[in-house]
Design a protein around this motif. Structure first.
Motif, PDB file in Angstrom:
ATOM      1  N   THR A 289      61.720  78.303  48.629  1.00 48.77           N
ATOM      2  CA  THR A 289      61.911  76.875  48.925  1.00 48.77           C
ATOM      3  C   THR A 289      61.020  76.045  48.012  1.00 48.77           C
ATOM      4  O   THR A 289      59.843  76.344  47.874  1.00 48.77           O
ATOM      5  CB  THR A 289      61.474  76.577  50.381  1.00 48.77           C
ATOM      6  N   ARG A 290      61.574  74.997  47.442  1.00 54.03           N
ATOM      7  CA  ARG A 290      60.752  74.087  46.647  1.00 54.03           C
ATOM      8  C   ARG A 290      60.440  72.868  47.496  1.00 54.03           C
ATOM      9  O   ARG A 290      61.206  72.498  48.380  1.00 54.03           O
ATOM     10  CB  ARG A 290      61.478  73.700  45.347  1.00 54.03           C
ATOM     11  N   ARG A 291      59.280  72.287  47.264  1.00 53.00           N
ATOM     12  CA  ARG A 291      58.858  71.131  48.059  1.00 53.00           C
ATOM     13  C   ARG A 291      59.704  69.918  47.706  1.00 53.00           C
ATOM     14  O   ARG A 291      59.988  69.687  46.502  1.00 53.00           O
ATOM     15  CB  ARG A 291      57.381  70.818  47.805  1.00 53.00           C
ATOM     16  N   PRO A 292      60.060  69.097  48.683  1.00 50.71           N
ATOM     17  CA  PRO A 292      60.962  67.966  48.419  1.00 50.71           C
ATOM     18  C   PRO A 292      60.270  66.795  47.723  1.00 50.71           C
ATOM     19  O   PRO A 292      60.274  65.670  48.213  1.00 50.71           O
ATOM     20  CB  PRO A 292      61.452  67.585  49.817  1.00 50.71           C
ATOM     21  N   VAL A 293      59.650  67.091  46.590  1.00 46.76           N
ATOM     22  CA  VAL A 293      58.995  66.051  45.795  1.00 46.76           C
ATOM     23  C   VAL A 293      59.510  66.150  44.359  1.00 46.76           C
ATOM     24  O   VAL A 293      59.476  67.224  43.751  1.00 46.76           O
ATOM     25  CB  VAL A 293      57.455  66.213  45.804  1.00 46.76           C
ATOM     26  N   THR A 373      48.444  50.651  39.694  1.00 47.24           N
ATOM     27  CA  THR A 373      47.372  49.832  40.298  1.00 47.24           C
ATOM     28  C   THR A 373      47.856  48.393  40.457  1.00 47.24           C
ATOM     29  O   THR A 373      47.288  47.474  39.873  1.00 47.24           O
ATOM     30  CB  THR A 373      46.103  49.862  39.426  1.00 47.24           C
ATOM     31  N   ALA A 374      48.908  48.229  41.225  1.00 47.89           N
ATOM     32  CA  ALA A 374      49.459  46.885  41.434  1.00 47.89           C
ATOM     33  C   ALA A 374      48.793  46.238  42.640  1.00 47.89           C
ATOM     34  O   ALA A 374      48.207  46.928  43.483  1.00 47.89           O
ATOM     35  CB  ALA A 374      50.971  46.996  41.657  1.00 47.89           C
ATOM     36  N   GLU A 375      48.889  44.944  42.688  1.00 50.76           N
ATOM     37  CA  GLU A 375      48.300  44.154  43.780  1.00 50.76           C
ATOM     38  C   GLU A 375      48.715  44.699  45.151  1.00 50.76           C
ATOM     39  O   GLU A 375      47.909  44.862  46.042  1.00 50.76           O
ATOM     40  CB  GLU A 375      48.784  42.702  43.599  1.00 50.76           C
ATOM     41  N   GLN A 376      50.011  44.980  45.298  1.00 47.33           N
ATOM     42  CA  GLN A 376      50.529  45.361  46.622  1.00 47.33           C
ATOM     43  C   GLN A 376      50.449  46.872  46.876  1.00 47.33           C
ATOM     44  O   GLN A 376      50.969  47.345  47.887  1.00 47.33           O
ATOM     45  CB  GLN A 376      51.980  44.871  46.801  1.00 47.33           C
ATOM     46  N   ALA A 377      49.819  47.626  45.967  1.00 46.04           N
ATOM     47  CA  ALA A 377      49.779  49.091  46.114  1.00 46.04           C
ATOM     48  C   ALA A 377      49.009  49.501  47.380  1.00 46.04           C
ATOM     49  O   ALA A 377      48.005  48.876  47.735  1.00 46.04           O
ATOM     50  CB  ALA A 377      49.132  49.720  44.894  1.00 46.04           C
ATOM     51  N   VAL A 378      49.496  50.553  48.030  1.00 46.40           N
ATOM     52  CA  VAL A 378      48.821  51.130  49.199  1.00 46.40           C
ATOM     53  C   VAL A 378      47.975  52.302  48.697  1.00 46.40           C
ATOM     54  O   VAL A 378      48.471  53.113  47.899  1.00 46.40           O
ATOM     55  CB  VAL A 378      49.882  51.663  50.207  1.00 46.40           C
ATOM     56  N   PRO A 379      46.719  52.438  49.131  1.00 47.70           N
ATOM     57  CA  PRO A 379      45.942  53.615  48.697  1.00 47.70           C
ATOM     58  C   PRO A 379      46.708  54.890  49.060  1.00 47.70           C
ATOM     59  O   PRO A 379      47.230  55.006  50.173  1.00 47.70           O
ATOM     60  CB  PRO A 379      44.643  53.504  49.497  1.00 47.70           C
ATOM     61  N   TYR A 380      46.753  55.811  48.106  1.00 46.35           N
ATOM     62  CA  TYR A 380      47.630  56.980  48.264  1.00 46.35           C
ATOM     63  C   TYR A 380      47.405  57.755  49.549  1.00 46.35           C
ATOM     64  O   TYR A 380      48.333  58.304  50.116  1.00 46.35           O
ATOM     65  CB  TYR A 380      47.459  57.923  47.058  1.00 46.35           C
ATOM     66  N   HIS A 381      46.145  57.761  50.018  1.00 49.90           N
ATOM     67  CA  HIS A 381      45.854  58.599  51.185  1.00 49.90           C
ATOM     68  C   HIS A 381      46.341  57.960  52.484  1.00 49.90           C
ATOM     69  O   HIS A 381      46.255  58.570  53.542  1.00 49.90           O
ATOM     70  CB  HIS A 381      44.352  58.907  51.253  1.00 49.90           C
ATOM     71  N   ARG A 382      46.800  56.691  52.402  1.00 49.96           N
ATOM     72  CA  ARG A 382      47.296  56.051  53.632  1.00 49.96           C
ATOM     73  C   ARG A 382      48.801  55.835  53.593  1.00 49.96           C
ATOM     74  O   ARG A 382      49.394  55.370  54.544  1.00 49.96           O
ATOM     75  CB  ARG A 382      46.625  54.683  53.799  1.00 49.96           C
ATOM     76  N   PHE A 383      49.417  56.151  52.470  1.00 48.36           N
ATOM     77  CA  PHE A 383      50.850  55.877  52.324  1.00 48.36           C
ATOM     78  C   PHE A 383      51.680  56.816  53.192  1.00 48.36           C
ATOM     79  O   PHE A 383      51.382  57.997  53.315  1.00 48.36           O
ATOM     80  CB  PHE A 383      51.257  56.031  50.851  1.00 48.36           C
ATOM     81  N   GLU A 384      52.707  56.286  53.814  1.00 51.20           N
ATOM     82  CA  GLU A 384      53.583  57.124  54.657  1.00 51.20           C
ATOM     83  C   GLU A 384      54.821  57.509  53.868  1.00 51.20           C
ATOM     84  O   GLU A 384      55.672  56.662  53.598  1.00 51.20           O
ATOM     85  CB  GLU A 384      54.012  56.339  55.903  1.00 51.20           C
ATOM     86  N   TYR A 385      54.894  58.760  53.480  1.00 53.83           N
ATOM     87  CA  TYR A 385      56.042  59.238  52.699  1.00 53.83           C
ATOM     88  C   TYR A 385      57.211  59.520  53.620  1.00 53.83           C
ATOM     89  O   TYR A 385      57.041  59.855  54.790  1.00 53.83           O
ATOM     90  CB  TYR A 385      55.676  60.506  51.937  1.00 53.83           C
ATOM     91  N   ARG A 386      58.384  59.424  53.051  1.00 56.73           N
ATOM     92  CA  ARG A 386      59.601  59.825  53.749  1.00 56.73           C
ATOM     93  C   ARG A 386      60.291  60.795  52.796  1.00 56.73           C
ATOM     94  O   ARG A 386      60.626  60.433  51.672  1.00 56.73           O
ATOM     95  CB  ARG A 386      60.464  58.567  53.994  1.00 56.73           C
ATOM     96  N   PHE A 387      60.413  62.046  53.201  1.00 54.96           N
ATOM     97  CA  PHE A 387      60.915  63.069  52.268  1.00 54.96           C
ATOM     98  C   PHE A 387      62.420  63.196  52.352  1.00 54.96           C
ATOM     99  O   PHE A 387      62.975  63.017  53.431  1.00 54.96           O
ATOM    100  CB  PHE A 387      60.241  64.415  52.561  1.00 54.96           C
ATOM    101  N   PRO A 388      63.092  63.553  51.238  1.00 57.64           N
ATOM    102  CA  PRO A 388      62.504  63.793  49.920  1.00 57.64           C
ATOM    103  C   PRO A 388      61.986  62.508  49.280  1.00 57.64           C
ATOM    104  O   PRO A 388      62.478  61.428  49.569  1.00 57.64           O
ATOM    105  CB  PRO A 388      63.686  64.367  49.118  1.00 57.64           C
ATOM    106  N   THR A 389      61.006  62.714  48.431  1.00 60.34           N
ATOM    107  CA  THR A 389      60.385  61.567  47.787  1.00 60.34           C
ATOM    108  C   THR A 389      60.261  61.838  46.287  1.00 60.34           C
ATOM    109  O   THR A 389      60.211  62.996  45.858  1.00 60.34           O
ATOM    110  CB  THR A 389      59.006  61.286  48.432  1.00 60.34           C
ATOM    111  N   ALA A 390      60.263  60.762  45.499  1.00 57.76           N
ATOM    112  CA  ALA A 390      60.058  60.895  44.051  1.00 57.76           C
ATOM    113  C   ALA A 390      58.822  60.092  43.672  1.00 57.76           C
ATOM    114  O   ALA A 390      58.710  58.925  44.040  1.00 57.76           O
ATOM    115  CB  ALA A 390      61.276  60.375  43.297  1.00 57.76           C
TER     116      ALA A 390
END
Ligand code: 2HA
Ligand code: ZN
Length: 450
Positions: A289-293, A373-390
């Motif tokens: 299985t490959r990860r859905p990223v 590094t955009a103004e509206q960017a969410v710090p990566y460790h708080r972002f809620e992914y929805r898989f699959p994701t790119a």
């Protein structure tokens, strides 16, 4: 339970008398080394011909028929080694098993040591297999315990110890190690007893060691040599300018299988290199299985960075890599210098236009997340992914283009605190990907053998 009946007043003192010098020495040494914090550690000695004495009988969870009628000196629960060194008789219990080995009586003001099950299980084995080994010392050697945390695999631990110190030869292959088992438990007792069939000292991971010998001095010798090897191992790690390779001592027998373990660069190592998927054939590997990223590279400037990201994509077993625009793609000499052969194991396809790749991904319901590094960017460790994701990674200098950003369902960045205010794109990809892998539990999923 205290023994209230009146035993022969000086039986304990008389029995212990011939051993007081060695018990005192052992207790002193354990305390001085700092291995006997509070009431840590315990000692025992197996005796024959102990007269029966009165008192309430304590039943054993597990009978020891071979120890029927056998007596022991064992430290009392709560006894401190520093106190034992000053007044050994007060810290000792005299204990005698009944004729069937189903229960015992003891003489002392304290309960016998909490490790009584391990001492009895071990003495039962020693009495049968090596009757001359009458003593047991259990203690908590600091460096040795630390080393069990660094090398939880017994084979690796024994291999390191064997090579650290020539005096380890005293063990003559008689040292082994157990994984962590609860102190004082029946499991620890049984595993330890079994181990003493073949060994004279057993390391208890994250706890300590227990060793035997004809007298307390020789049991202590084993423990001191072992902790010395552990100290040398710890002190010789990672000093600036130190040689990476370890001194080539003679490995102990148990460690001999370590010889010939090679790192991918061909240099002999002291640990078995974990292979995970690399032992699989191409067809088996393709079936995993490959990860859905999906990783989209938007006009990356450096082919070296692309190669590093290929290697990362292989390590994390992501779904695919999509180089876009003028991003380098295989075959490419520079790319292959850093991809180290992974262009064959990572599915990839390329697009002339990043926006076209993103539209295709979105049409399949794949969430598109830009790293910028955009103004509206969410710090990566708080972002809620929805898989699959790119994940879309941009040019090292220019970042993601406006048209790409407009197609993103979310934008994340990595908080940085330095003067340069950014990190390398392949490093950023690793941080984000492994954060996802750790949050989703993928790191603990061992689809293939470790
Ligand atoms: O005597 O060391 O393992 C206390 C202990 C338990
Ligand atoms: Zn202990």
């Amino acid at each position: 339970m205290r023994n209230n009946t009146q035993p022969p007043a000086d039986l304990l003192a008389r029995t212990a008398a011939p051993y007081l010098a060695e018990i005192t020495t052992a207790a002193q040494e354990l305390a001085l080394h700092g291995w006997a914090e509070a009431n840590a550690g315990n000692l025992s000695l197996r005796l024959n011909d102990i007269p029966e004495f009165p008192g309430p009988e304590n039943r054993l969870v597990r009978p020891f028929p071979d120890l029927g009628g056998i007596g022991f000196l064992i430290t009392g629960a709560g006894t401190r080694m520093r106190e034992l060194a000053k007044d050994p008789v007060s810290g000792l219990c005299l204990l005698r098993l009944n004729r069937n080995g189903t229960g015992y009586r003891f003489l002392c003001d304290l309960e016998p040591s909490s490790e009584l099950p391990a001492h009895l299980a071990t003495h039962a084995v020693l009495a049968q297999h090596r009757p001359e080994h009458r003593t047991l010392i259990h203690t908590h050697p600091t460096a040795l315990v630390a080393l069990t945390l660094l090398y939880p695999e017994p084979e690796a631990l024994l291999g390191i110890l064997g090579r650290m110190h020539s005096e380890m030869d005293v063990f003559q292959d008689r040292l082994t190690a157990l994984p962590f088992l609860p102190p004082g438990s029946e499991q620890l007792a049984q595993a330890t007893g079994q181990a003493f069939k073949d060994y004279s000292a057993v390391i208890w991971a994250r706890h300590g060691i227990i060793a035997t010998g004809p007298d307390f001095y020789s049991a202590l010798d084993l423990i001191q040599v072992c902790d010395k090897a552990a100290q040398i191992a710890l002190l010789s790690r990672n000093l600036p300018g130190s040689r990476v390779s370890r001194p080539q001592g003679k490995p102990m027998h148990k460690a001999r299988s370590l010889k010939g373990w090679n790192a991918p660069d061909g240099i002999e190592t002291f640990y078995k290199v974990r292979s995970r998927d690399s032992h699989l054939g191409p067809e088996q590997f393709a079936g995993l299985t490959r990860r859905p990223v999906h990783i989209v590279l938007d006009n990356l400037r450096s082919a070296f960075n692309v190669g590093s990201i290929f290697r990362l994509a292989d390590a994390a077993r992501v779904a695919e890599l999509i180089p876009c625009g003028y991003t380098a793609y295989p075959p490419n000499n520079k790319l292959e210098q850093t991809s180290l052969g992974t262009t064959g194991s990572v599915p990839w396809r390329r697009f002339d236009e990043t926006t076209e790749a993103l539209r295709q991904l979105k049409s399949k319901g794949i969430q598109v997340v830009g790293v910028e590094t955009a103004e509206q960017a969410v710090p990566y460790h708080r972002f809620e992914y929805r898989f699959p994701t790119a994940l879309v990674l941009g040019n090292e200098a220019l970042g993601l283009s406006q048209s790409v950003l407009e197609l993103c369902d979310g934008i994340i960045d990595i908080p940085v605190f330095g003067y340069k205010n950014s990190i390398n794109v392949a490093a950023a990809a690793a941080v984000i990907l492994y954060d996802i892998a750790s949050r989703t539990g993928w790191l603990d999923q061992t689809e293939t053998a470790r």
